[in-house]
Design a protein around this motif. Structure first.
Motif, mmCIF file in Angstrom:
data_model
loop_
_atom_site.group_PDB
_atom_site.id
_atom_site.type_symbol
_atom_site.label_atom_id
_atom_site.label_comp_id
_atom_site.label_asym_id
_atom_site.label_seq_id
_atom_site.Cartn_x
_atom_site.Cartn_y
_atom_site.Cartn_z
ATOM 1 N N THR A 199 -7.641 -13.711 0.040
ATOM 2 C CA THR A 199 -8.370 -12.447 -0.035
ATOM 3 C C THR A 199 -7.554 -11.332 0.592
ATOM 4 O O THR A 199 -6.985 -11.502 1.674
ATOM 5 C CB THR A 199 -9.728 -12.556 0.698
ATOM 6 N N LEU A 200 -7.499 -10.170 -0.097
ATOM 7 C CA LEU A 200 -6.831 -8.989 0.444
ATOM 8 C C LEU A 200 -7.862 -8.037 1.025
ATOM 9 O O LEU A 200 -8.914 -7.816 0.425
ATOM 10 C CB LEU A 200 -6.073 -8.245 -0.658
ATOM 11 N N TYR A 201 -7.532 -7.454 2.165
ATOM 12 C CA TYR A 201 -8.340 -6.406 2.770
ATOM 13 C C TYR A 201 -7.473 -5.157 2.832
ATOM 14 O O TYR A 201 -6.348 -5.213 3.332
ATOM 15 C CB TYR A 201 -8.818 -6.809 4.165
ATOM 16 N N VAL A 202 -7.985 -4.047 2.302
ATOM 17 C CA VAL A 202 -7.214 -2.804 2.231
ATOM 18 C C VAL A 202 -7.951 -1.715 2.986
ATOM 19 O O VAL A 202 -9.136 -1.482 2.751
ATOM 20 C CB VAL A 202 -7.002 -2.368 0.765
ATOM 21 N N ALA A 203 -7.255 -1.034 3.878
ATOM 22 C CA ALA A 203 -7.813 0.137 4.580
ATOM 23 C C ALA A 203 -7.393 1.370 3.804
ATOM 24 O O ALA A 203 -6.210 1.573 3.535
ATOM 25 C CB ALA A 203 -7.286 0.201 6.005
ATOM 26 N N THR A 231 0.857 -1.188 0.000
ATOM 27 C CA THR A 231 0.000 0.000 0.000
ATOM 28 C C THR A 231 0.889 1.233 0.000
ATOM 29 O O THR A 231 1.993 1.224 0.543
ATOM 30 C CB THR A 231 -0.924 0.036 1.224
ATOM 31 N N ILE A 237 -2.794 -3.119 4.594
ATOM 32 C CA ILE A 237 -3.263 -4.260 3.818
ATOM 33 C C ILE A 237 -3.003 -5.524 4.624
ATOM 34 O O ILE A 237 -2.009 -5.624 5.347
ATOM 35 C CB ILE A 237 -2.560 -4.312 2.439
#
Length: 105
Positions: A94-98, A51, A88
């Motif tokens: 699965t990716l989770y991005v803030a 990120t 991240i």
């Protein structure tokens, strides 16, 4: 006397390993990154994700992906409502991005 010799050998081995780490050289691996502010990394299989963006500078360029251990990077931002990607995490595949930004709901 044998125990003292073993201890000395282990201490010498530890010193040798530590001195090699201290002399390691860093190598830039940022081809394709359009900003130098990287916030976090995540890995799924052989893909590395990063990120970008510095809080307050509004210079985020979203998430970048590398398939060659970080030597080359490509932006992967389809569907993002802001490119100011802060953190991240990978859970399974699965990716989770803030993300952050102005007027994001």
């Amino acid at each position: 006397m044998k125990n003292k010799t073993k201890s000395t050998i282990w201490i010498l081995a530890l010193v040798a390993l530590t001195s090699n780490i201290a002399n390691a050289q860093w190598v830039a691996a940022n081809t394709g990154l359009t900003v130098n502010d990287v916030n976090s990394f995540a890995v799924i299989g052989t893909n590395v994700f990063a990120t970008t963006g510095y809080p307050g500078l509004n210079n985020g360029q979203g998430v970048f992906k590398s398939t060659d251990n970080g030597n080359n990077w490509t932006a992967v931002n389809t569907g993002f409502i802001s490119l100011d990607a802060r953190q991240i995490i990978a859970v399974a595949d699965t990716l989770y991005v803030a993300i952050a930004g102005v007027n994001i709901t």
